[in-house]
Design a protein around this motif. Structure first.
Motif, mmCIF file in Angstrom:
data_model
loop_
_atom_site.group_PDB
_atom_site.id
_atom_site.type_symbol
_atom_site.label_atom_id
_atom_site.label_comp_id
_atom_site.label_asym_id
_atom_site.label_seq_id
_atom_site.Cartn_x
_atom_site.Cartn_y
_atom_site.Cartn_z
ATOM 1 N N ALA A 15 0.862 -1.182 0.000
ATOM 2 C CA ALA A 15 0.000 0.000 0.000
ATOM 3 C C ALA A 15 0.900 1.234 0.000
ATOM 4 N N PHE A 16 0.865 1.971 -1.099
ATOM 5 C CA PHE A 16 1.633 3.204 -1.207
ATOM 6 C C PHE A 16 0.783 4.390 -0.768
ATOM 7 N N ASP A 68 -1.273 5.650 -3.882
ATOM 8 C CA ASP A 68 -1.655 4.519 -4.713
ATOM 9 C C ASP A 68 -2.901 4.869 -5.522
ATOM 10 N N ILE A 78 -7.045 1.183 0.078
ATOM 11 C CA ILE A 78 -5.751 0.743 -0.447
ATOM 12 C C ILE A 78 -5.111 -0.283 0.492
ATOM 13 N N SER A 81 1.311 4.905 4.104
ATOM 14 C CA SER A 81 -0.063 4.716 3.643
ATOM 15 C C SER A 81 -1.099 5.030 4.719
#
Length: 571
Positions: free
Chosen positions: A411-412, A415, A477, A494
């Motif tokens: 999870a960025f 994202d 995300i 994140s």
């Protein structure tokens, strides 16, 4: 260009059939002036009607048959070219999907978009035109010259003498136009990039009232593209006028020479009329060939750009498995890893740590200190310049990409969210059950959000998640990363949009429900990583502090300063 021939090969027989139909249509067109000459010079002087009617009927039949075969061949050309381009575009998209991050950086995203869209369209247009005009025009040109040779060789030589001039013009125009069209496509890449940046940052642009600035930026690159297009168009525009002038000059000479030959009794009037009809056919054929060169100039430039992507070699091959792998308690190891994006100055220097299965690594540091770069190397978006990264004792360079990617849930911070339902965004093509999706939603602390939606998992999210808040988007995300129960969970900043309570509940849920999942947390908040088994403090790509929260509070002044600022000195 040669690389693209394999996409044409499977359709060579349907294409050859279409070309054969074009050949038949061209022969039928060439028959009409010949029959006209027979009517004027042979049938009419006899005074009999039926030879004229017979030849006229054959002319009508030839015209109808030529129309039918041309239409059929044109439809086949469009269909076959569409199938070739569909396969090519599919393979190009697949190749782009598997390019390494380094290769994507080199090509740039905007250029890859342009190659998949505009360049593939130009290539398709070239295929269609070559099949529709590329055979018909040469057949008409060569066939017309051959037939006129039988009618009157002297007049034909007058016409043929004009063709080398046109050939030289076409060669020179093509030689100079292909590089210009290639440059146009590069400018188009920049245009796509500007549009892409504006579409992505539209909220920031409006918030800062920079719409006029962005309009001027777009106008600048758009004007540059228009200038290059005009330059290419000006060069290509030379061919038609020059061909027309030269051929009409030839026609004038033919008429003058023909008049003298008729007066001298060396040729018949019907021959001159037929010759003028053939001249019109040859003129149109020559103009058709020049139009083909215009389209091919653009198509060849685009084909070369497509071939550059398709021929890009894998710069991250799978290494042979190390036969001396021994059992190790370490799940993840980074052994003296250094890396540089530009190969001039290191972005990471001598990164070294080990994690056992189920442990948590926290990484903190200033912006640009290399936190996300560590993640990029772990996922093998890039290979390190020095050092080795191992998972379960195996060098990640020896692990197949499909196997490696299945180990991660990622999870960025920024994202992407697709324009799809919540179910589609979390499942993400992995055929997960609703039970697995709901479990991930609960772990990601998004259950309350879902309960408020009457559509539940079928609620439609817009592209980039613009119809939900930042915190809700981040929880979606995170749920996507958790849904497949990964071995390694990576949370790259994140949880920045989550409040402290939700962030704490998320970390507690991960600890209680994923005891065997190794977690890597990149954060700006001390509170997000203070319970990690190992914390790395980075500065300019180097580790300046390592240990638990308690150890770093004692040994690392930079870490202690951040903790004092954020938590008021809480130990």
């Amino acid at each position: 260009m040669k690389r693209l021939l394999k996409y044409i090969s499977p359709y060579k027989w349907p294409m050859l059939l279409g070309l054969f139909l074009k050949f038949i249509a061209a022969m039928l067109d060439l028959m009409i002036p010949y029959l006209l000459e027979r009517i004027i010079d042979q049938a009419a002087p006899t005074g009999k009607v039926w030879p004229i009617v017979l030849c006229g009927g054959i002319m009508v039949a030839c015209a109808v048959a030529a129309i039918v075969t041309n239409v059929a061949a044109n439809r086949m050309a469009t269909y076959n070219s569409g199938r070739v381009t569909r396969t090519l575009r599919h393979d190009l998209f697949a190749k782009v999907s598997y390019l390494s991050a380094k290769q994507t950086d080199q090509f740039t995203v905007s250029s890859l978009i342009s190659r998949i869209t505009t360049d593939s369209y130009n290539f398709n247009n070239m295929l269609v035109r070559v099949q529709r005009l590329g055979v018909r025009s040469p057949f008409l040109l060569i066939g017309g010259i051959c037939i006129t040779m039988t009618l009157d060789p002297v007049l034909t030589l007058v016409l043929i003498s004009m063709l080398p001039i046109i050939a030289v013009v076409v060669y020179l125009v093509t030689k100079y136009s292909v590089p210009i069209y290639t440059h146009c496509q590069r400018i188009l890449d920049r245009l796509v990039r500007v549009v892409q940046e504006n579409a992505t940052g539209v909220r920031v642009i409006k918030a800062l009232s920079k719409s006029e600035h962005e309009r001027k930026r777009f106008d600048s690159v758009n004007e540059e593209l228009a200038d290059e297009d005009r330059k290419a168009g000006a060069i290509m525009a030379v061919t038609n006028p020059v061909a027309t002038v030269v051929l009409n000059l030839g026609l004038t000479l033919v008429v003058i020479a023909g008049a003298h030959r008729v007066n001298s009794g060396l040729t018949e009037p019907g021959t001159i009329i037929a010759f003028l009809s053939y001249f019109t056919i040859i003129l149109n054929a020559m103009l058709g060939i020049t139009r083909i060169f215009v389209v091919c100039s653009k198509g060849v430039a685009s084909a070369n750009r497509i071939a550059e992507v398709l021929s890009a070699e894998d710069d991250m091959p799978i290494f042979a498995e190390d036969s001396e792998i021994t059992s190790t308690p370490c799940h993840i190891e980074m052994e003296h890893v250094s890396f540089s994006y530009n190969k001039v100055q290191n972005n990471l220097t001598d990164i070294d740590f080990r994690l056992e299965r189920g442990q948590t690594l926290g990484i903190i540091g200033a912006t640009g200190s290399g936190k996300s770069t560590i993640v990029n190397l772990l996922i093998r978006f890039y290979d390190p310049d020095e050092g080795i990264i191992r998972i379960d004792g195996r060098d990640i360079r020896s692990i197949e990409r499909s196997e490696l990617c299945k180990k991660y849930g990622i999870a960025f911070q920024n994202d992407f969210i697709m324009a799809s339902s919540i179910r589609g965004n979390i499942s993400f093509g992995r055929d997960l059950t609703d039970e697995e999706i709901n479990r991930a939603i609960v772990l990601a602390q998004a259950k309350g959000m879902l309960d408020e939606l009457s559509e539940g998992l079928d609620y439609g999210l817009t592209a980039r998640g613009t119809n939900v808040s930042g915190g809700q988007k981040q929880r979606m995300i995170i749920a996507r990363a958790l849904a497949a129960r990964p071995e390694i969970l990576v949370l790259d900043d994140s949880s920045s949009a989550l409040d402290y309570k939700t962030d704490a509940e998320l970390r507690r849920a991960l600890h209680d429900n994923l005891p065997n999942t190794t977690t890597i947390i990149i954060a700006q908040r001390i509170s997000s990583i203070m319970n990690a088994d190992l914390i790395l403090m980075l500065d300019e790509g180097e580790i300046i502090g390592r240990g638990t929260h308690e150890q770093l509070m004692k040994t690392c002044s930079e870490y202690r300063m951040i903790a004092d600022t954020q938590m008021g000195g809480v130990r």
